[in-house]
Write a protein that holds these residues in place. Structure first.
Motif, PDB file in Angstrom:
ATOM      1  N   UNK A  84       0.828  -1.211  -0.062  1.00 22.85           N
ATOM      2  CA  UNK A  84       0.075  -0.033   0.020  1.00 22.85           C
ATOM      3  C   UNK A  84       0.837   1.213   0.112  1.00 22.85           C
ATOM      4  N   UNK A  85       0.641   2.356  -0.626  1.00 23.33           N
ATOM      5  CA  UNK A  85       1.392   3.361  -0.876  1.00 23.33           C
ATOM      6  C   UNK A  85       0.738   4.351   0.294  1.00 23.33           C
ATOM      7  N   UNK A  86       1.438   5.307   0.684  1.00 23.09           N
ATOM      8  CA  UNK A  86       1.020   6.178   1.591  1.00 23.09           C
ATOM      9  C   UNK A  86      -0.254   7.314   1.276  1.00 23.09           C
ATOM     10  N   UNK A  87      -0.827   7.063  -0.074  1.00 25.97           N
ATOM     11  CA  UNK A  87      -1.832   7.731  -0.494  1.00 25.97           C
ATOM     12  C   UNK A  87      -3.393   7.067   0.216  1.00 25.97           C
ATOM     13  N   UNK A  88      -3.191   5.726   0.504  1.00 25.14           N
ATOM     14  CA  UNK A  88      -4.336   5.197   1.121  1.00 25.14           C
ATOM     15  C   UNK A  88      -4.660   3.750   0.443  1.00 25.14           C
TER      16      UNK A  88
END
Length: 648
Positions: A27-31
């Motif tokens: 998972x990326x930090x964007x959600x």
């Protein structure tokens, strides 16, 4: 434990870990994870620019008639009290404002702009009306308001309105603006000098289009430069960049020859749909249409209010006329010799803005003379006039590169030699019997002759003439002339080897006595420096015939540029015209050469050698062979009057 054992153990650990990790997407930090079928082109994309050392602003600047002009500003971050340098162009403001996609202003702007952006200048690039991002109608080199322009706007007013907006809406500026640009942007820079805005404090028109009939772009002394039709296709078939000119053959010599006249060539490509082409065709002579656009004549009628540095190229393949003649037209107004400046480099067209270490493949320069000029002359000039309390520039009124000696020279005036009114006068170099050249009046045979055949015109460069070879076009003015010297339809006159240096500084003047068996004729005259048979230090220059100044003259205009007339068949006529400016030293051991011919193809349209009202529409039957005679006898002594000065 051995090294191999360690490797096997590490691989085993990796093999155990990998299957477990593969079960859960990262998972990326964007959600949440991105669904696999999410479209990969976002609706909008904004590149992060927080770390850039400049801000890029795109604005639409309103003109007095309501039209808005697309303008891009590069503003170095943190600058205050900064000058603005403006270029107005038909060639897409996005191009010079985005040379590299870089966080550094000096890399984002054009190559010429590097020292200015690094020094805190604000750089502005604007699309002229009707091109690329700007509103309005595009009119080629839109004339000033007056007989040819019944609208309330022109390039002078557009420059004025743009500067007015910039100084009021750019809080980082010191309120001082300069204009600069080369070729067409050189023309718009010169137009800004007509009733200039009070904030315009300096102008640098480079290779400017000043008079399209006398010697810039479209005509040279009445001969039409038909190779510019490719520019018409790219520039005026679309608001943006148009397509290339369609061609049947790779060799443009064949393409233009097969077409017949220039009108038929253009019509086959669809150029008859372009009003600018039709206007040129409808005005083949130097009538009011051209005279009322001649910017040197217009500038001569206006006061000199803005310090101006006219920049030209000694080997400008497109606009060799403009800078010198605009400087000449305005110099009389410079009483203190501190407002009107001239600089000429040994460059190609617009070469001042790039690297220029050599001219073509053979002629080497002493380093990057263009960058040197920008550092030592251009930037100090603009710093003085645009910076708040800018330091006085140590530049001469005239800065000219001297070919032959390969050195820069500083002068108080230009030209150094002239026909009358100055200490150094013109010195005739006579065409002599036996195809010789000398400073003594000729004796002996009366003339030399050749047959000019429009079906086999003299090429301006060795075939093939390649539109896809940019260097062939950029450097044809310094191309080796041996390809023409051996042709039977070219007269080649040569001096004895020089024993002392011979320097010329100014415009050589052709004084040709000639006759034709036809009723019209073109005359091409070339002044050439012939290198020694062997140049041990640079074998490529051995025997090289380097052009110093070349020009064409259409015979029908011998008495009047405005009113053409047939040439009396078989009768000697006088053809007197200037060659382009030269600042050259013919070195000892070199020889001087003069070539005379009657075609220069496909650079210029063919003269049918039968008088017709408009050569653009000359029918096939009008193109006929003619016997051309060049005279060198008492009372008809053909010569090239050289602006000889004492060698440095």
């Amino acid at each position: 434990m051995t090294f191999k054992t360690l490797l096997r153990a590490a691989a085993a650990c990796a093999a155990i870990a990998l299957p477990a990790q593969a079960q859960t997407p990262t998972q990326t930090p964007t959600g949440a994870p991105t669904p696999p079928m999410t479209p990969d082109i976002p609706a909008t994309f904004a590149a992060p620019t927080q770390h850039y050392d400049y801000e890029k602003r795109t604005v639409m600047i309103p003109m007095r008639d309501g039209v808005k002009l697309h303008t891009i500003l590069l503003v170095p971050k943190g600058v205050k009290d900064a000058p603005i340098l403006l270029t107005r162009t038909p060639y897409n403001a996005k191009t010079p404002s985005g040379r590299f996609n870089s966080p550094y202003a000096a890399a984002a702007g054009a190559q010429m702009d590097e020292p200015f952006l690094a020094d805190g200048y604000i750089r502005a690039y604007q699309d002229v009306r009707g091109k690329y991002g700007s509103e309005g109608d595009y009119v080629l080199t839109r004339p000033l308001r007056g007989p040819l322009n019944d609208t309330p706007v022109d390039h002078a007013t557009d420059a004025y309105d743009t500067i007015e907006w910039l100084v009021k809406n750019t809080p980082e500026t010191n309120g001082r603006v300069g204009v600069i640009g080369s070729s067409y942007p050189g023309f718009t820079s010169a137009m800004a000098l007509i009733d200039p805005h009070p904030a315009l404090k300096a102008a640098v028109p480079q290779s400017p289009m000043i008079d399209g009939w006398m010697g810039d772009d479209w005509f040279q002394n009445g001969a039409f430069r038909q190779t510019m039709l490719a520019w018409f296709m790219r520039q005026m078939t679309e608001k943006g960049a148009g397509p290339d000119l369609p061609r049947d053959a790779l060799d443009d010599y064949e393409n233009y020859l097969r077409a017949g006249n220039a009108w038929d060539f253009g019509r086959r490509a669809g150029l008859d749909q372009i009003p600018a082409f039709r206007k040129i065709v409808e005005h083949p002579a130097y009538d009011a249409f051209w005279q009322n656009q001649a910017l040197d004549k217009i500038l001569a009628r206006h006061p000199l209010k803005v310090p101006t540095l006219w920049v030209g190229s000694l080997f400008d393949q497109e606009d060799i006329y403009g800078a010198v003649h605009a400087y000449r037209a305005t110099e009389a107004k410079d009483a203190g010799n501190d407002m009107n400046f001239l600089a000429l480099g040994a460059w190609r067209h617009s070469g001042v803005n790039y690297e220029q270490r050599q001219l073509g493949a053979a002629i080497k320069l002493p380093g990057d003379t263009a960058t040197e000029f920008r550092r030592k002359v251009l930037k100090p000039f603009l710093d003085q006039h645009l910076k708040t309390n800018g330091p006085k520039a140590d530049i001469a009124p005239v800065t000219i590169f001297e070919t032959g000696s390969m050195e820069w020279r500083r002068y108080d005036r230009w030209p150094l030699a002239c026909e009358r009114g100055c200490a150094t006068q013109m010195r005739p170099l006579y065409l002599q019997p036996g195809l010789k050249l000398g400073f003594e009046p000729p004796k002996g045979a009366a003339y030399d002759e050749y047959v000019s055949d429009p079906a086999k015109p003299v090429p301006f460069v060795p075939q093939p003439v390649r539109a896809d070879d940019p260097d062939q076009w950029r450097y044809w003015l310094v191309s080796d002339q041996r390809h023409a010297a051996s042709r039977p339809d070219v007269l080649t006159y040569v001096s004895e080897p020089l024993t002392t240096p011979l320097q010329i500084s100014g415009e050589p003047i052709v004084n040709l006595f000639a006759s034709t068996s036809g009723t019209d004729s073109d005359w091409v005259v070339k002044l050439i420096d012939v290198h020694p048979d062997v140049v041990p230090s640079d074998l490529a220059l051995s025997g090289y015939q380097m052009p110093i100044a070349m020009e064409i003259f259409r015979g029908r205009y011998r008495n009047s540029f405005e009113t053409p007339s047939p040439v009396p068949a078989g009768k000697v006529q006088t053809y007197r015209f200037e060659l382009p400016t030269a600042n050259h030293v013919f070195q000892p051991g070199h020889r001087i050469m003069v070539q005379v011919q009657s075609s220069w193809f496909p650079l210029y349209d063919r003269n049918p050698q039968t008088y017709v009202e408009n050569i653009f529409f000359a029918p096939p039957a009008a193109y006929r062979k003619a016997t051309q005679r060049v005279f060198h006898t008492r009372g008809a002594a053909s010569s090239i009057e050289l602006p000889v000065v004492p060698a440095n």
